[in-house]
Design a protein around this motif. Sequence first.
Motif: not given
Length: 318
Positions: A173-179
């Motif tokens: 989700s967003r954590a992966l998108d940010r990374l």
Amino acid sequence: MREQAAILTITLNPAVDVATHVPAVIAGPKLRCAAPRYDPGGGGVNVARAVQKLGGAARALVAVGGPMGQRLVNLLAAEEVLTLPVTVSGETRQSFAVTDDATGAQYRFGVPGEPLTAQDADRLLTEIAAHTTQDSYVVISGSVAPGLPEDMQSRIIAMAEEKHARVVVDTSSRALDRLIGDPTTPVYLLRIDQAEAAEAARHPMHTLADSTAFAADLVARGVAEVVVTGRGAEGSVLVSRDQRFICHAPQVTVRSKIGAGDAFVGAMTLALARGSTADAALKWGVAAASATVTTEATALCDLAQAQACYDQCRIEAL
């Protein structure tokens, strides 16, 4: 085999996994479930469990709250996983899986966790910093609990790298998108499954070449030193700046896919912590995932099951 490096797993949104089965899943009538099975769940929790079951050692730092959080701690203690519970304000969530006996299909339901607070985030970061040791492996696995800051994962990565820890990430989700979208210092290892890779790349991962090219792009952009992308029953692809492999998975009978990705991360991290080469570590990851899907609910595999699959795995240089 050399002495194992320390492994710390971090679970910011754990769960108690509940699994049961019914003769058939049918809308309308009340369904009479079999006696449920309870397992500790959440990405980092399962990674630590896998390491333990494969004969290694890991410490599981877990955000826990309320009676369900205490139940999670008790379940981990029953498996003799060294747990570092961090008390937070929100009740620990549950996940629920029902298998249809008639078809073998498994239906999975994830209940969201209660929102956490800024004070919870500060407490977690303090404890993570205190338990991260020099030259260790730090595994950030699973989703980020609602209410935690968007840069929570980035702050953990920065703290770990200050101690020269090798950071392994398996998130979504967003954590992966940010990374992926805003890399700073490359993490040591990123594991991403086929669906997540397709979503991030904005096109399907139909072929082995698709997965390899996607992973190579992440390495080139400084997201991670090593990227592993899953290809389901086909196996997994590993790409670094100077190495490319696929590990072909053995054919197994699937009972439950819950925890397979976490078992992969646990087995691969343990192999690396013991000094294995990248290709051998990849092979252990695929073996553990393959063995885990043959087990019930979130039971995960044991060493004998993983070894049997390891002997059937096949590494191919790309």
